[in-house]
Design a protein around this motif. Structure first.
Motif, PDB file in Angstrom:
ATOM      1  N   GLY A  87      24.312  35.314  44.022  1.00 46.95           N
ATOM      2  CA  GLY A  87      25.384  34.374  43.687  1.00 46.95           C
ATOM      3  C   GLY A  87      26.683  35.068  43.354  1.00 46.95           C
ATOM      4  O   GLY A  87      27.710  34.855  44.011  1.00 46.95           O
ATOM      5  N   TYR A  88      26.653  35.930  42.336  1.00 46.31           N
ATOM      6  CA  TYR A  88      27.883  36.611  41.945  1.00 46.31           C
ATOM      7  C   TYR A  88      28.367  37.556  43.037  1.00 46.31           C
ATOM      8  O   TYR A  88      29.576  37.722  43.245  1.00 46.31           O
ATOM      9  N   GLY A  89      27.427  38.162  43.743  1.00 46.74           N
ATOM     10  CA  GLY A  89      27.817  39.092  44.796  1.00 46.74           C
ATOM     11  C   GLY A  89      28.607  38.457  45.907  1.00 46.74           C
ATOM     12  O   GLY A  89      29.316  39.148  46.647  1.00 46.74           O
ATOM     13  N   ARG A  90      28.539  37.116  46.038  1.00 45.08           N
ATOM     14  CA  ARG A  90      29.267  36.415  47.101  1.00 45.08           C
ATOM     15  C   ARG A  90      30.535  35.727  46.610  1.00 45.08           C
ATOM     16  O   ARG A  90      31.244  35.103  47.400  1.00 45.08           O
ATOM     17  N   MET A  91      30.807  35.828  45.342  1.00 46.58           N
ATOM     18  CA  MET A  91      31.993  35.159  44.793  1.00 46.58           C
ATOM     19  C   MET A  91      33.262  35.903  45.192  1.00 46.58           C
ATOM     20  O   MET A  91      33.318  37.132  45.131  1.00 46.58           O
ATOM     21  N   ARG A  92      34.287  35.166  45.581  1.00 45.00           N
ATOM     22  CA  ARG A  92      35.549  35.760  46.006  1.00 45.00           C
ATOM     23  C   ARG A  92      36.640  35.490  44.980  1.00 45.00           C
ATOM     24  O   ARG A  92      36.744  34.394  44.438  1.00 45.00           O
ATOM     25  N   THR A  93      37.453  36.503  44.766  1.00 46.43           N
ATOM     26  CA  THR A  93      38.647  36.298  43.957  1.00 46.43           C
ATOM     27  C   THR A  93      39.733  35.726  44.853  1.00 46.43           C
ATOM     28  O   THR A  93      39.644  35.824  46.081  1.00 46.43           O
ATOM     29  N   PRO A  94      40.764  35.138  44.304  1.00 44.96           N
ATOM     30  CA  PRO A  94      41.862  34.607  45.137  1.00 44.96           C
ATOM     31  C   PRO A  94      42.466  35.704  46.011  1.00 44.96           C
ATOM     32  O   PRO A  94      42.709  36.817  45.538  1.00 44.96           O
ATOM     33  N   ASP A  95      42.671  35.400  47.270  1.00 41.55           N
ATOM     34  CA  ASP A  95      43.221  36.375  48.217  1.00 41.55           C
ATOM     35  C   ASP A  95      44.693  36.069  48.448  1.00 41.55           C
ATOM     36  O   ASP A  95      45.052  35.106  49.111  1.00 41.55           O
ATOM     37  N   ARG A  96      45.547  36.912  47.894  1.00 40.69           N
ATOM     38  CA  ARG A  96      46.988  36.771  48.088  1.00 40.69           C
ATOM     39  C   ARG A  96      47.524  37.802  49.084  1.00 40.69           C
ATOM     40  O   ARG A  96      48.720  38.013  49.188  1.00 40.69           O
ATOM     41  N   GLY A  97      46.602  38.444  49.788  1.00 42.21           N
ATOM     42  CA  GLY A  97      46.996  39.410  50.812  1.00 42.21           C
ATOM     43  C   GLY A  97      47.334  40.786  50.278  1.00 42.21           C
ATOM     44  O   GLY A  97      47.780  41.650  51.043  1.00 42.21           O
ATOM     45  N   ARG A  98      47.102  41.026  49.000  1.00 38.06           N
ATOM     46  CA  ARG A  98      47.457  42.319  48.420  1.00 38.06           C
ATOM     47  C   ARG A  98      46.347  43.335  48.671  1.00 38.06           C
ATOM     48  O   ARG A  98      45.171  43.040  48.536  1.00 38.06           O
ATOM     49  N   VAL A  99      46.745  44.544  49.070  1.00 39.37           N
ATOM     50  CA  VAL A  99      45.798  45.637  49.243  1.00 39.37           C
ATOM     51  C   VAL A  99      46.054  46.667  48.151  1.00 39.37           C
ATOM     52  O   VAL A  99      47.162  46.771  47.616  1.00 39.37           O
ATOM     53  N   VAL A 100      45.015  47.397  47.825  1.00 41.35           N
ATOM     54  CA  VAL A 100      45.090  48.407  46.770  1.00 41.35           C
ATOM     55  C   VAL A 100      44.613  49.728  47.348  1.00 41.35           C
ATOM     56  O   VAL A 100      43.447  49.864  47.728  1.00 41.35           O
ATOM     57  N   GLU A 101      45.521  50.685  47.451  1.00 41.38           N
ATOM     58  CA  GLU A 101      45.180  52.016  47.938  1.00 41.38           C
ATOM     59  C   GLU A 101      45.018  52.921  46.723  1.00 41.38           C
ATOM     60  O   GLU A 101      45.976  53.158  45.989  1.00 41.38           O
ATOM     61  N   LEU A 102      43.812  53.385  46.477  1.00 45.16           N
ATOM     62  CA  LEU A 102      43.563  54.200  45.292  1.00 45.16           C
ATOM     63  C   LEU A 102      42.655  55.369  45.614  1.00 45.16           C
ATOM     64  O   LEU A 102      41.908  55.356  46.598  1.00 45.16           O
ATOM     65  N   SER A 125      35.883  39.323  36.270  1.00 43.79           N
ATOM     66  CA  SER A 125      35.091  39.585  35.072  1.00 43.79           C
ATOM     67  C   SER A 125      34.582  41.020  35.096  1.00 43.79           C
ATOM     68  O   SER A 125      33.742  41.372  35.929  1.00 43.79           O
ATOM     69  N   GLU A 126      35.109  41.825  34.196  1.00 46.46           N
ATOM     70  CA  GLU A 126      34.666  43.219  34.111  1.00 46.46           C
ATOM     71  C   GLU A 126      33.191  43.299  33.741  1.00 46.46           C
ATOM     72  O   GLU A 126      32.432  44.094  34.301  1.00 46.46           O
ATOM     73  N   ARG A 127      32.756  42.466  32.786  1.00 51.47           N
ATOM     74  CA  ARG A 127      31.367  42.498  32.323  1.00 51.47           C
ATOM     75  C   ARG A 127      30.407  42.094  33.434  1.00 51.47           C
ATOM     76  O   ARG A 127      29.379  42.746  33.642  1.00 51.47           O
ATOM     77  N   ALA A 128      30.742  41.011  34.139  1.00 49.41           N
ATOM     78  CA  ALA A 128      29.854  40.561  35.216  1.00 49.41           C
ATOM     79  C   ALA A 128      29.772  41.604  36.328  1.00 49.41           C
ATOM     80  O   ALA A 128      28.702  41.831  36.895  1.00 49.41           O
ATOM     81  N   MET A 129      30.883  42.267  36.618  1.00 44.86           N
ATOM     82  CA  MET A 129      30.862  43.294  37.667  1.00 44.86           C
ATOM     83  C   MET A 129      30.012  44.477  37.236  1.00 44.86           C
ATOM     84  O   MET A 129      29.275  45.042  38.061  1.00 44.86           O
ATOM     85  N   ALA A 130      30.085  44.858  35.959  1.00 42.18           N
ATOM     86  CA  ALA A 130      29.257  45.958  35.475  1.00 42.18           C
ATOM     87  C   ALA A 130      27.774  45.606  35.604  1.00 42.18           C
ATOM     88  O   ALA A 130      26.960  46.439  36.025  1.00 42.18           O
ATOM     89  N   LEU A 131      27.406  44.375  35.233  1.00 43.54           N
ATOM     90  CA  LEU A 131      26.016  43.940  35.373  1.00 43.54           C
ATOM     91  C   LEU A 131      25.584  43.950  36.830  1.00 43.54           C
ATOM     92  O   LEU A 131      24.470  44.364  37.171  1.00 43.54           O
ATOM     93  N   TYR A 132      26.477  43.489  37.694  1.00 38.60           N
ATOM     94  CA  TYR A 132      26.167  43.461  39.122  1.00 38.60           C
ATOM     95  C   TYR A 132      25.953  44.869  39.665  1.00 38.60           C
ATOM     96  O   TYR A 132      25.003  45.121  40.423  1.00 38.60           O
ATOM     97  N   LEU A 133      26.808  45.796  39.285  1.00 43.39           N
ATOM     98  CA  LEU A 133      26.672  47.171  39.764  1.00 43.39           C
ATOM     99  C   LEU A 133      25.361  47.793  39.286  1.00 43.39           C
ATOM    100  O   LEU A 133      24.683  48.491  40.037  1.00 43.39           O
ATOM    101  N   ARG A 134      24.992  47.522  38.030  1.00 40.66           N
ATOM    102  CA  ARG A 134      23.729  48.052  37.519  1.00 40.66           C
ATOM    103  C   ARG A 134      22.542  47.448  38.269  1.00 40.66           C
ATOM    104  O   ARG A 134      21.567  48.134  38.570  1.00 40.66           O
ATOM    105  N   ALA A 135      22.630  46.149  38.551  1.00 41.18           N
ATOM    106  CA  ALA A 135      21.522  45.458  39.217  1.00 41.18           C
ATOM    107  C   ALA A 135      21.369  45.864  40.675  1.00 41.18           C
ATOM    108  O   ALA A 135      20.302  45.677  41.259  1.00 41.18           O
ATOM    109  N   THR A 136      22.417  46.430  41.259  1.00 39.86           N
ATOM    110  CA  THR A 136      22.372  46.785  42.689  1.00 39.86           C
ATOM    111  C   THR A 136      22.353  48.284  42.925  1.00 39.86           C
ATOM    112  O   THR A 136      22.645  48.743  44.029  1.00 39.86           O
TER     113      THR A 136
END
Length: 424
Positions: A87-102, A125-136
């Motif tokens: 579920g969370y892995g498929r959630m999208r943030t709003p896409d305003r066309g911005r790219v991030v080169e890092l 959500s920083e917390r949800a992303m951390a949980l997702y990364l740990r779970a995957t």
């Protein structure tokens, strides 16, 4: 005669257990307690009897209930984990066309990785992303170094990009003939294939150019991979390594050059004999032809003009006088030429004749330091097999075509006619 007494049978109803007739059965003394085998095994009288044990069926039922409860809890936890991952892995943030080169740091744990993604506005959500990364699987597979991430990517896609996973989404890029490396870099970033800055940096890295086999000899040496990034259509995974992109474009250029050089071997031999040219010089002139030509059949004619200027003894200045070369100088090295500070994209006398612009073929004789674009096969073939003419000049005649002249007087007359035709 006397009567013989009848023998009595053991256990007869009329006798006792010992065979004596009419004797009552023996009973144990009333003071003697009955002992069980278990008591006798523990030494008999004086020991306390054990508590009665729970029936085996009751014990089995209770154990089964505990196992079922544990299984239910595990199933619920697994369902929650699947819901997070899917579920969370498929959630999208709003896409305003911005790219991030890092430049992704090495050794970030899940919490730090989630914090960085949240700070860049790539997850909500920083917390949800951390949980997702740990779970995957954590962050051990993340590839450190330059990455091109973008808004609207799901957590699953971000993970695919950061691990450069096989099977991640791809994009198709078409590079037109005459695109410079700056044009290519912009399109790569727009399509989310590679970052603009990263690609441009890769195409000027001297060690990388050497590894690619790009000629770096001569008075100036190759300044970049310009001219060696073959214009064609390619498919690349999103967030590709910029060096991998450059390698593929150069590999295609090498393949095409082998074919063209074999087909135009006589022309290449003549250029080597008369001007000392190799592949790099051929590509440089081909890039100028590419930027000047509009109609394909004029490419050999335009190539002949520039070669005549370099070879005709009557044309002593040896200046190619091509506007696109000076304009490229303002794109590639704007800090070198003061005239580029106010350049608006179109040729002006100040820009094209500025001696501080080393790509100005009005101010400097001969070829510019290197290619100004990436030529296609027709322009390369035109340099290897130019038209046999005595033309030294050409000017736009409308409709993408040009008027060619052998003398300066003819050329000036063609210029006047062009101005009269276009003036209000």
């Amino acid at each position: 005669m006397g009567v013989r007494p009848r023998a009595s049978r053991p256990g007869n109803r009329r006798t006792g257990g010992d065979g004596a007739q009419g004797s009552p059965p023996r009973e144990p003394p009333s003071s003697t307690r009955k002992t069980t085998p278990a008591r006798r095994a523990r030494g008999g009288a004086g020991q306390r009897a054990p508590a009665p044990r729970r029936p085996a069926r009751a014990r089995l039922t209770r154990g089964r209930a505990l196992l079922l409860g544990l299984a239910g809890a595990l199933a619920a936890a697994a369902a929650a984990l699947v819901a997070l991952v899917v579920g969370y892995g498929r959630m999208r943030t709003p896409d305003r066309g911005r790219v991030v080169e890092l430049n992704w740091p090495d050794g970030l744990d899940t919490d730090d990785a989630a914090a960085l993604l949240a700070a860049e506005g790539l997850v909500e959500s920083e917390r949800a992303m951390a949980l997702y990364l740990r779970a995957t699987g954590g962050t051990e597979a993340f590839v450190p170094g330059p990455h091109l991430l973008f808004e609207g990517a799901t957590p699953r896609e971000l993970r695919q990009l950061l691990t450069r996973a096989e099977g991640r989404p791809t994009a198709r890029i078409t590079i037109p003939e005459g695109f410079s490396r700056f044009d290519i870099a912009t399109r790569l970033e727009k399509l989310r294939i590679a970052g603009r800055k990263t690609f441009l940096a890769a195409t000027v890295d001297g060690a990388f150019l050497d590894a690619l086999g790009i000629e770096r000899g001569g008075a100036v040496g190759a300044e970049s991979a310009e001219g060696y990034l073959f214009p064609a259509t390619y498919d690349f995974p999103l967030d590709s390594d910029a060096r991998d992109v450059a390698r593929r474009l150069v590999a295609e250029a090498d393949r095409r050059w082998s074919t063209l050089a074999a087909q135009g071997k006589d022309g290449l031999a003549a250029l080597q004999a008369t001007l000392g040219w190799g592949r790099r010089e051929v590509l440089t002139l081909a890039s100028i032809v590419e930027k000047e030509a509009v109609v394909e059949e004029e490419r050999p004619l335009i190539a002949s003009v520039f070669l005549n200027r370099l070879l005709d003894p009557t044309f002593r200045s040896r200046r190619l006088q091509s506007d696109p070369t000076a304009l490229y100088g303002c794109v590639a090295w704007p800090e070198e030429a003061p005239s580029c500070a106010e350049w608006g994209g179109k040729p002006t006398p100040a820009v094209v004749r500025d001696p501080s612009n080393r790509y100005s073929t009005y101010a400097h004789p001969g070829l510019p330091p290197g290619p100004i674009a990436n030529p296609g096969a027709p322009s390369i073939a035109a340099v290897l097999a130019p038209a046999a003419t005595k033309y030294l000049y050409f000017v736009a005649a409308g409709g993408g075509r040009h008027r060619f002249s052998e003398s300066l007087d003819e050329h000036n007359d063609a210029v006047r006619k062009r101005r009269d035709a276009t003036s209000p």
